[in-house]
Design an enzyme around this catalytic site. Structure first.
Site, short mmCIF file in Angstrom:
data_model
loop_
_atom_site.label_atom_id
_atom_site.label_comp_id
_atom_site.label_asym_id
_atom_site.label_seq_id
_atom_site.Cartn_x
_atom_site.Cartn_y
_atom_site.Cartn_z
N LYS A 252 -40.69 -5.10 35.69
CA LYS A 252 -42.03 -5.63 34.93
C LYS A 252 -42.22 -4.98 33.51
O LYS A 252 -41.81 -3.68 33.27
CB LYS A 252 -43.34 -5.18 35.94
CG LYS A 252 -44.48 -5.50 35.10
CD LYS A 252 -44.97 -6.85 35.47
CE LYS A 252 -45.82 -7.65 34.55
NZ LYS A 252 -45.83 -8.97 34.34
N LYS B 104 -45.00 3.80 34.73
CA LYS B 104 -46.18 3.30 34.69
C LYS B 104 -46.61 2.45 35.95
O LYS B 104 -47.67 2.91 36.54
CB LYS B 104 -46.32 2.59 33.61
CG LYS B 104 -48.05 2.06 33.37
CD LYS B 104 -47.90 1.15 32.19
CE LYS B 104 -48.23 1.90 30.63
NZ LYS B 104 -48.72 1.23 29.56
N LYS C 10 -38.30 -4.10 30.20
CA LYS C 10 -38.77 -4.48 28.75
C LYS C 10 -37.77 -5.25 28.09
O LYS C 10 -36.62 -5.26 28.53
CB LYS C 10 -39.01 -3.19 27.97
CG LYS C 10 -39.94 -3.02 26.99
CD LYS C 10 -41.17 -3.03 27.41
CE LYS C 10 -42.16 -3.06 26.30
NZ LYS C 10 -43.52 -2.72 26.68
N THR D 247 -57.42 -3.06 29.93
CA THR D 247 -56.75 -1.87 29.65
C THR D 247 -57.97 -0.81 29.24
O THR D 247 -57.92 0.32 29.80
CB THR D 247 -55.85 -1.78 28.50
OG1 THR D 247 -54.78 -2.85 28.60
CG2 THR D 247 -55.17 -0.79 28.15
N ASN E 221 -58.07 -4.55 20.74
CA ASN E 221 -58.16 -4.70 22.19
C ASN E 221 -58.42 -3.31 22.98
O ASN E 221 -59.60 -3.56 23.73
CB ASN E 221 -56.98 -5.50 22.63
CG ASN E 221 -57.24 -5.74 24.04
OD1 ASN E 221 -56.66 -4.97 24.89
ND2 ASN E 221 -57.80 -6.79 24.57
N SER F 23 -51.86 -7.45 35.29
CA SER F 23 -50.67 -8.22 35.14
C SER F 23 -50.29 -8.51 36.28
O SER F 23 -49.87 -9.80 36.70
CB SER F 23 -49.90 -7.77 34.22
OG SER F 23 -49.88 -7.87 32.83
P1 NAD Z 1 -54.76 -3.69 18.27
O1 NAD Z 1 -53.53 -4.04 17.54
O2 NAD Z 1 -55.65 -4.77 19.17
O3 NAD Z 1 -55.63 -2.77 17.81
C1 NAD Z 1 -54.97 -1.50 17.00
C2 NAD Z 1 -56.33 -0.91 16.27
O4 NAD Z 1 -56.00 0.28 15.62
C3 NAD Z 1 -56.99 -1.79 15.42
O5 NAD Z 1 -58.28 -1.62 15.19
C4 NAD Z 1 -56.45 -1.15 14.00
O6 NAD Z 1 -57.35 -1.37 12.95
C5 NAD Z 1 -56.46 0.36 14.52
N1 NAD Z 1 -55.62 1.12 13.49
C6 NAD Z 1 -54.49 0.88 12.87
N2 NAD Z 1 -54.04 1.99 12.29
C7 NAD Z 1 -55.18 2.71 12.46
C8 NAD Z 1 -55.41 4.03 11.68
N3 NAD Z 1 -54.44 4.72 10.93
N4 NAD Z 1 -56.63 4.70 11.98
C9 NAD Z 1 -57.40 4.26 12.68
N5 NAD Z 1 -57.39 2.90 13.41
C10 NAD Z 1 -56.28 2.49 12.99
O7 NAD Z 1 -53.81 -2.71 19.52
P2 NAD Z 1 -54.20 -2.64 21.08
O8 NAD Z 1 -53.92 -3.65 21.94
O9 NAD Z 1 -55.58 -2.14 20.82
O10 NAD Z 1 -53.47 -1.17 21.44
C11 NAD Z 1 -53.62 0.08 20.84
C12 NAD Z 1 -52.67 1.07 21.60
O11 NAD Z 1 -52.68 0.82 22.98
C13 NAD Z 1 -51.32 0.71 21.05
O12 NAD Z 1 -50.82 1.96 21.27
C14 NAD Z 1 -50.83 0.12 22.30
O13 NAD Z 1 -49.35 0.22 22.58
C15 NAD Z 1 -51.62 0.46 23.46
N6 NAD Z 1 -51.63 -0.30 24.50
C16 NAD Z 1 -52.10 -1.60 24.62
C17 NAD Z 1 -52.57 -2.33 25.73
C18 NAD Z 1 -53.26 -3.46 25.68
O14 NAD Z 1 -53.25 -4.15 27.07
N7 NAD Z 1 -53.56 -4.14 24.61
C19 NAD Z 1 -51.87 -1.60 26.99
C20 NAD Z 1 -51.14 -0.46 27.06
C21 NAD Z 1 -51.18 0.11 25.80
#
Ligand code: NAD
Length: 430
Positions: free
Chosen positions: A72, A96, A108, A192, A223, A364
Site C-alpha cells: 500500500k 506506517k 510506493k 489525517t 489539508n 484509505s
Molecule cells: P498541502 O500542500 O495541502 O499544505 C501544505 C501547507 O504548508 C500549505 O498551507 C502551505 O502554504 C504551507 N507551507 C508551505 N511552506 C511553508 C512554510 N515555509 N512555512 C509555513 N507554511 C508553509 O499539504 P498537506 O497535504 O497538508 O501535507 C502537509 C504535510 O503532511 C506533508 O509533509 C505531507 O507529506 C504530510 N502528510 C499528508 C497527508 C495527507 O493526507 N494530506 C498524509 C500524511 C502525511
C-alpha cells in the site's frame, strides 16, 4: 522522516530500521530481509503528447514488504523523483501500516514528471500508461496505489478505470483516494488531521493535561493543518493560537495569530487550494500577521508542524517555549534529528510522523474495504473506526516506549517491525 544528513533517503530508512531492530534484539537474518524491498519495477513507457509527438516517461513501483497484506502506498508525480526516494517511502509505508495495525504491507511509486507542465488529456494518458505497464502486478490483493505529491483523486479515477478495463470487471479496490461517488470514502479529506488530533488527545490523557485548557500552535494551513485546527476545537474544545502558510505572491511564509483563538472554518473559507490564506481578508477579520517562525515561539501546550520536512532545526529549536509538552508531527520528517534530541532532553513527548499522520492511510484502507464489500459507511462510522484504530496505535507505541525505556519514535519502529517480522515468521519466510 529524513533530514539534515548526507545519507540518501533510503540509507536513512535502513539506518532507522537497524537502530530499532537492534533495540528489539531482532535476528540479523530477519533484519536482512527487512532492509531491502521485495520487488522493484522500473518502467520506461511512451505517451502521446497533444502535439502528436511521443515522450518517454520513467516510472517506478516498489513493493517493499507484503507479509501483512497487499502493498500500500502513494504514487508521486515529481520531476526529481528517484528510485532511492521511492524505496525509502515504500519502507516507511510498511512501518506506517504496521504501526496502525491495518492488514497491509508497504509500497510506493511514481513518475519523473512535473505534472503542471502537462495538459489534462496528457495527464490522463500518462496515468493510463502507468497502469498499462503495471496492471498485471497490482490489484486489491497484491498492491494498492493511492495519491501522493503531484497526483489527484481524478488521476486515481482514470487509473482505476484503466485497470477495470484490463481485468474486465469493476474493481475499485485496486486504488484508493478516489472521488466520493467514484468509489471514494467519506471522511478521507479530514482523516489525517483527525488522526493527528486523536493522537494528541491520547497523549494529553497519559500526561494528565486537560485538553480544554490546552492550546496548539500549527505550522501550515493545507489539508492536514486545516483539519488539525478544526478538530482540535471540535473534539477537544482546546484553543488554536495560530496557523501559518506559504504566500506564493510574496514568496515567504506568515503566521496568522488571533488572541481569541483561530476560527479554522472561517480561515478555510478564505484559503485557496494550495493552502494559502488571503492576507487582506484575514487582517480584516482581526488576524495579526507575524513572521514565518512565529508559530514556533508561541506559549502553546502542543506544537504541530504540518507543512514541510525539516521545519524544526538545530537553529530554531530554541524558540520552542517551556509551556510545550507535546510535539505532534503532522508532516513527514518535520524535525531534524539534532532538534529532536534537544527536545527529548527537555522532556517533550513526541508523536512521530508515521504514527501521528497515519489517519490518511487508515481511511484509505477503509475505502478499500468498502470497495470490496460494495457497501459504503456514513462519515460517522468512518470516524468512529478511525478513532479506535488511531487511539489503539498510540497506546501500543506509548506502552512500548515505557516498557523498553525508549523514545516514541524508536518505540513506533519497534512496534511496527515486530509486527512485520512476526507475520514473516508465521508465513515461514524467516
Ligand atoms: P498541502 O500542500 O495541502 O499544505 C501544505 C501547507 O504548508 C500549505 O498551507 C502551505 O502554504 C504551507 N507551507 C508551505 N511552506 C511553508 C512554510 N515555509 N512555512 C509555513 N507554511 C508553509 O499539504 P498537506 O497535504 O497538508 O501535507 C502537509 C504535510 O503532511 C506533508 O509533509 C505531507 O507529506 C504530510 N502528510 C499528508 C497527508 C495527507 O493526507 N494530506 C498524509 C500524511 C502525511
Amino acid at each position: 522522516m529524513a533530514g539534515g544528513s548526507t545519507l540518501n533517503s533510503f540509507q536513512i530508512a535502513q539506518q532507522q530500521l537497524d537502530k530499532a531492530a537492534a533495540a528489539l534484539g531482532l535476528d540479523p537474518q530477519v533484519t536482512a530481509v527487512l532492509r531491502e524491498p521485495a520487488r522493484t519495477f522500473i518502467l520506461n513507457f511512451p505517451v502521446r503528447m497533444d502535439d502528436g509527438s511521443i515522450r518517454v516517461f520513467r516510472g517506478y513501483r516498489v513493493q517493499y514488504n507484503d507479509a501483512r497484506g497487499p502493498a500500500k502506498g502513494g504514487l508521486r508525480f515529481h520531476q526529481d523523483e528517484t528510485l532511492d526516494d521511492v524505496k525509502a517511502l515504500a519502507a516507511w509505508m510498511t512501518w506506517k501500516c504496521a504501526v496502525v495495525d491495518i492488514p497491509l504491507g508497504g509500497g510506493k511509486g511514481g513518475i519523473q514528471v512535473d505534472p503542471s507542465t502537462l495538459s489534462e488529456r496528457e495527464k490522463e494518458r500518462l496515468c493510463r500508461g502507468w497502469i498499462d505497464q503495471m496492471w498485471k502486478n497490482i490489484g486489491p490483493r497484491t498492491d494498492v496505489p493511492a495519491p501522493d505529491v503531484g497526483t489527484t483523486p481524478q488521476m486515481m479515477g482514470w487509473m482505476m478505470d484503466e485497470y477495470c478495463k484490463r481485468v474486465g470487471e469493476y474493481t475499485p479496490g485496486v486504488i484508493t483516494g478516489k472521488l466520493v461517488g467514484g468509489g471514494g470514502s467519506l471522511g478521507r479529506t479530514a482523516a489525517t488531521g483527525f488522526g493527528v488530533v486523536v493522537n494528541i488527545r491520547e497523549a494529553l490523557k497519559v500526561l494528565k493535561i486537560d485538553p480544554k485548557k490546552s492550546t496548539v500552535a500549527i505550522q501550515g494551513f493545507g489539508n492536514v493543518a486545516q483539519y488539525v485546527a478544526r478538530r482540535f476545537v471540535e473534539l477537544l474544545d482546546g484553543k488554536v493560537l495560530c496557523v501559518s502558510c506559504w504566500d506564493r505572491g510574496d514568496k515567504k511564509a506568515y503566521t496568522f495569530t488571533k488572541d481569541t483563538g483561530v476560527d479554522a472554518k472561517f480561515l478555510q473559507s478564505i484559503t485557496d487550494q494550495y493552502g494559502t490564506v488571503d492576507k487582506t481578508k484575514a487582517k480584516a477579520a482581526g488576524y495579526v500577521l507575524e513572521d514565518a517562525d512565529a508559530w514556533l515561539s508561541k506559549p502553546a501546550t502542543i506544537v504541530v508542524p504540518a507543512a514541510l520536512g525539516n521545519a524544526i532545526t538545530a537553529e530554531n529549536v530554541g524558540k520552542i517555549q517551556s509551556t510545550v509538552k507535546v510535539l505532534a508531527e503532522g508532516a513527514n520528517g518535520p524535525t531534524v534529528p539534532e532538534a529532536e534530541a534537544a527536545l527529548l532532553k527537555r522532556g517533550i513527548t513526541f508523536i512521530p510522523d508515521f504514527l501521528c499522520n497515519s489517519g490518511g492511510v487508515t481511511c484509505s484502507y477503509f475505502e478499500q474495504v468498502q470497495n470490496d464489500m460494495n457497501f459504503y459507511w456514513t462519515e460517522d462510522e468512518v470516524n468512529k473506526r478511525l478513532d479506535e484504530k488511531m487511539s489503539t496505535a498510540f497506546h501500543a507505541v506509548y506502552e512500548m516506549s515505557q516498557k523498553k525505556n525508549v523514545d516514541m519514535r524508536i518505540a513506533a519502529y519497534m512496534v511496527a517491525i515486530e509486527r512485520v517480522a512476526s507475520a514473516m515468521r508465521m508465513r515461514g519466510w524467516v
